[in-house]
Design a protein around this motif. Structure first.
Motif, PDB file in Angstrom:
ATOM      1  N   PRO A   8      19.168  41.691  15.926  1.00  0.00           N
ATOM      2  CA  PRO A   8      18.455  40.427  15.741  1.00  0.00           C
ATOM      3  C   PRO A   8      18.963  39.702  14.486  1.00  0.00           C
ATOM      4  O   PRO A   8      19.466  40.332  13.556  1.00  0.00           O
ATOM      5  CB  PRO A   8      17.001  40.850  15.563  1.00  0.00           C
ATOM      6  CG  PRO A   8      16.913  42.214  16.144  1.00  0.00           C
ATOM      7  CD  PRO A   8      18.263  42.839  15.939  1.00  0.00           C
ATOM      8  N   CYS A   9      18.807  38.406  14.470  1.00  0.00           N
ATOM      9  CA  CYS A   9      19.197  37.588  13.323  1.00  0.00           C
ATOM     10  C   CYS A   9      18.516  38.129  12.056  1.00  0.00           C
ATOM     11  O   CYS A   9      17.313  38.387  12.072  1.00  0.00           O
ATOM     12  CB  CYS A   9      18.778  36.144  13.569  1.00  0.00           C
ATOM     13  SG  CYS A   9      19.052  35.051  12.153  1.00  0.00           S
ATOM     14  N   PRO A  10      19.264  38.276  10.962  1.00  0.00           N
ATOM     15  CA  PRO A  10      18.653  38.785   9.741  1.00  0.00           C
ATOM     16  C   PRO A  10      17.694  37.792   9.082  1.00  0.00           C
ATOM     17  O   PRO A  10      16.925  38.165   8.202  1.00  0.00           O
ATOM     18  CB  PRO A  10      19.853  39.073   8.831  1.00  0.00           C
ATOM     19  CG  PRO A  10      20.928  38.175   9.324  1.00  0.00           C
ATOM     20  CD  PRO A  10      20.692  38.033  10.809  1.00  0.00           C
ATOM     21  N   PHE A  11      17.715  36.545   9.503  1.00  0.00           N
ATOM     22  CA  PHE A  11      16.863  35.528   8.890  1.00  0.00           C
ATOM     23  C   PHE A  11      15.570  35.291   9.658  1.00  0.00           C
ATOM     24  O   PHE A  11      14.510  35.143   9.069  1.00  0.00           O
ATOM     25  CB  PHE A  11      17.635  34.217   8.733  1.00  0.00           C
ATOM     26  CG  PHE A  11      18.854  34.372   7.879  1.00  0.00           C
ATOM     27  CD1 PHE A  11      18.748  34.530   6.505  1.00  0.00           C
ATOM     28  CD2 PHE A  11      20.109  34.397   8.454  1.00  0.00           C
ATOM     29  CE1 PHE A  11      19.873  34.700   5.716  1.00  0.00           C
ATOM     30  CE2 PHE A  11      21.248  34.564   7.676  1.00  0.00           C
ATOM     31  CZ  PHE A  11      21.129  34.720   6.302  1.00  0.00           C
ATOM     32  N   VAL A  43      21.690  29.774  12.758  1.00  0.00           N
ATOM     33  CA  VAL A  43      22.628  30.273  11.765  1.00  0.00           C
ATOM     34  C   VAL A  43      23.869  30.820  12.475  1.00  0.00           C
ATOM     35  O   VAL A  43      23.780  31.370  13.573  1.00  0.00           O
ATOM     36  CB  VAL A  43      21.973  31.349  10.853  1.00  0.00           C
ATOM     37  CG1 VAL A  43      21.740  32.651  11.597  1.00  0.00           C
ATOM     38  CG2 VAL A  43      22.803  31.587   9.614  1.00  0.00           C
ATOM     39  N   THR A  44      25.044  30.634  11.858  1.00  0.00           N
ATOM     40  CA  THR A  44      26.293  31.157  12.401  1.00  0.00           C
ATOM     41  C   THR A  44      26.947  32.064  11.367  1.00  0.00           C
ATOM     42  O   THR A  44      26.588  32.036  10.194  1.00  0.00           O
ATOM     43  CB  THR A  44      27.282  30.023  12.769  1.00  0.00           C
ATOM     44  OG1 THR A  44      27.598  29.289  11.585  1.00  0.00           O
ATOM     45  CG2 THR A  44      26.710  29.119  13.830  1.00  0.00           C
ATOM     46  N   LEU A  45      27.919  32.837  11.823  1.00  0.00           N
ATOM     47  CA  LEU A  45      28.661  33.690  10.909  1.00  0.00           C
ATOM     48  C   LEU A  45      29.579  32.848  10.033  1.00  0.00           C
ATOM     49  O   LEU A  45      30.050  31.789  10.465  1.00  0.00           O
ATOM     50  CB  LEU A  45      29.516  34.685  11.696  1.00  0.00           C
ATOM     51  CG  LEU A  45      28.769  35.802  12.401  1.00  0.00           C
ATOM     52  CD1 LEU A  45      29.718  36.567  13.321  1.00  0.00           C
ATOM     53  CD2 LEU A  45      28.156  36.747  11.384  1.00  0.00           C
ATOM     54  N   PRO A  46      29.867  33.328   8.813  1.00  0.00           N
ATOM     55  CA  PRO A  46      30.807  32.591   7.951  1.00  0.00           C
ATOM     56  C   PRO A  46      32.180  32.411   8.602  1.00  0.00           C
ATOM     57  O   PRO A  46      32.777  31.360   8.499  1.00  0.00           O
ATOM     58  CB  PRO A  46      30.910  33.461   6.699  1.00  0.00           C
ATOM     59  CG  PRO A  46      29.640  34.239   6.675  1.00  0.00           C
ATOM     60  CD  PRO A  46      29.277  34.466   8.125  1.00  0.00           C
ATOM     61  N   LYS A  47      32.678  33.467   9.278  1.00  0.00           N
ATOM     62  CA  LYS A  47      33.926  33.309  10.036  1.00  0.00           C
ATOM     63  C   LYS A  47      33.548  32.604  11.317  1.00  0.00           C
ATOM     64  O   LYS A  47      32.878  33.162  12.173  1.00  0.00           O
ATOM     65  CB  LYS A  47      34.579  34.655  10.341  1.00  0.00           C
ATOM     66  CG  LYS A  47      35.853  34.470  11.149  1.00  0.00           C
ATOM     67  CD  LYS A  47      36.573  35.762  11.431  1.00  0.00           C
ATOM     68  CE  LYS A  47      37.733  35.433  12.350  1.00  0.00           C
ATOM     69  NZ  LYS A  47      38.697  36.420  12.532  1.00  0.00           N
ATOM     70  N   GLN A  48      33.987  31.400  11.483  1.00  0.00           N
ATOM     71  CA  GLN A  48      33.527  30.561  12.583  1.00  0.00           C
ATOM     72  C   GLN A  48      34.208  30.851  13.911  1.00  0.00           C
ATOM     73  O   GLN A  48      33.648  30.574  14.948  1.00  0.00           O
ATOM     74  CB  GLN A  48      33.730  29.087  12.230  1.00  0.00           C
ATOM     75  CG  GLN A  48      32.860  28.631  11.096  1.00  0.00           C
ATOM     76  CD  GLN A  48      31.395  28.629  11.468  1.00  0.00           C
ATOM     77  OE1 GLN A  48      31.025  28.201  12.542  1.00  0.00           O
ATOM     78  NE2 GLN A  48      30.551  29.116  10.592  1.00  0.00           N
ATOM     79  N   LEU A  73      31.082  41.245  16.949  1.00  0.00           N
ATOM     80  CA  LEU A  73      29.868  42.060  17.007  1.00  0.00           C
ATOM     81  C   LEU A  73      29.654  42.807  15.694  1.00  0.00           C
ATOM     82  O   LEU A  73      28.551  42.814  15.139  1.00  0.00           O
ATOM     83  CB  LEU A  73      29.962  43.047  18.169  1.00  0.00           C
ATOM     84  CG  LEU A  73      28.800  44.024  18.317  1.00  0.00           C
ATOM     85  CD1 LEU A  73      27.527  43.276  18.693  1.00  0.00           C
ATOM     86  CD2 LEU A  73      29.130  45.078  19.352  1.00  0.00           C
ATOM     87  N   GLU A  74      30.714  43.399  15.174  1.00  0.00           N
ATOM     88  CA  GLU A  74      30.632  44.123  13.905  1.00  0.00           C
ATOM     89  C   GLU A  74      30.212  43.192  12.765  1.00  0.00           C
ATOM     90  O   GLU A  74      29.352  43.536  11.952  1.00  0.00           O
ATOM     91  CB  GLU A  74      31.988  44.756  13.601  1.00  0.00           C
ATOM     92  CG  GLU A  74      32.057  45.523  12.306  1.00  0.00           C
ATOM     93  CD  GLU A  74      33.453  46.078  12.042  1.00  0.00           C
ATOM     94  OE1 GLU A  74      33.846  46.091  10.871  1.00  0.00           O
ATOM     95  OE2 GLU A  74      34.138  46.480  12.997  1.00  0.00           O
ATOM     96  N   ASP A  75      30.814  42.000  12.713  1.00  0.00           N
ATOM     97  CA  ASP A  75      30.466  41.040  11.661  1.00  0.00           C
ATOM     98  C   ASP A  75      29.009  40.601  11.769  1.00  0.00           C
ATOM     99  O   ASP A  75      28.303  40.507  10.767  1.00  0.00           O
ATOM    100  CB  ASP A  75      31.389  39.818  11.712  1.00  0.00           C
ATOM    101  CG  ASP A  75      32.792  40.115  11.197  1.00  0.00           C
ATOM    102  OD1 ASP A  75      33.011  41.201  10.607  1.00  0.00           O
ATOM    103  OD2 ASP A  75      33.675  39.256  11.400  1.00  0.00           O
ATOM    104  N   TRP A  76      28.548  40.317  12.983  1.00  0.00           N
ATOM    105  CA  TRP A  76      27.156  39.877  13.165  1.00  0.00           C
ATOM    106  C   TRP A  76      26.178  40.989  12.777  1.00  0.00           C
ATOM    107  O   TRP A  76      25.148  40.735  12.169  1.00  0.00           O
ATOM    108  CB  TRP A  76      26.907  39.440  14.601  1.00  0.00           C
ATOM    109  CG  TRP A  76      25.477  39.033  14.828  1.00  0.00           C
ATOM    110  CD1 TRP A  76      24.472  39.815  15.340  1.00  0.00           C
ATOM    111  CD2 TRP A  76      24.871  37.786  14.505  1.00  0.00           C
ATOM    112  NE1 TRP A  76      23.291  39.121  15.374  1.00  0.00           N
ATOM    113  CE2 TRP A  76      23.512  37.860  14.851  1.00  0.00           C
ATOM    114  CE3 TRP A  76      25.352  36.605  13.951  1.00  0.00           C
ATOM    115  CZ2 TRP A  76      22.632  36.803  14.672  1.00  0.00           C
ATOM    116  CZ3 TRP A  76      24.471  35.554  13.779  1.00  0.00           C
ATOM    117  CH2 TRP A  76      23.128  35.657  14.129  1.00  0.00           C
ATOM    118  N   ASN A  77      26.512  42.214  13.136  1.00  0.00           N
ATOM    119  CA  ASN A  77      25.602  43.330  12.895  1.00  0.00           C
ATOM    120  C   ASN A  77      25.649  43.871  11.468  1.00  0.00           C
ATOM    121  O   ASN A  77      24.812  44.684  11.101  1.00  0.00           O
ATOM    122  CB  ASN A  77      25.884  44.466  13.889  1.00  0.00           C
ATOM    123  CG  ASN A  77      25.401  44.130  15.279  1.00  0.00           C
ATOM    124  OD1 ASN A  77      24.629  43.200  15.487  1.00  0.00           O
ATOM    125  ND2 ASN A  77      25.872  44.884  16.251  1.00  0.00           N
TER     126      ASN A  77
END
Length: 86
Positions: A8-11, A43-48, A73-77
């Protein structure tokens, strides 16, 4: 990779999802540039941009040329405190 693999989104706790930014087509090769976002708060990941590129081979098999889905997936998690050298 399945959407259920995304934490889930951390925010806000909303679901992480993939969105397609661009597509490409060259002969027997198809490609997608995509990102990951929270469909609840946006919200999106810094690496777009991540890439998935596949090719239809002469024998009819589909071969991945570039596949960054697991990286996305790794970056999001990843969460604060996770160990990762980069």
């Amino acid at each position: 990779m399945k959407l259920s693999d995304f934490k889930p989104c951390p925010f806000c706790g909303g679901p992480g999802k993939i969105f397609v930014k661009t597509t490409s087509e060259r002969g027997l090769t198809r490609g997608w540039e995509f990102g990951v976002w929270c469909s609840k708060c946006g919200v999106t990941l810094p690496k777009q941009t991540y890439t998935l590129e596949v090719q239809l081979c002469a024998n009819g098999e589909i071969s991945a040329i570039t596949d960054e889905r697991s990286l996305a997936l790794e970056d999001w998690n990843r969460r604060v405190g996770d160990d990762r050298n980069s």
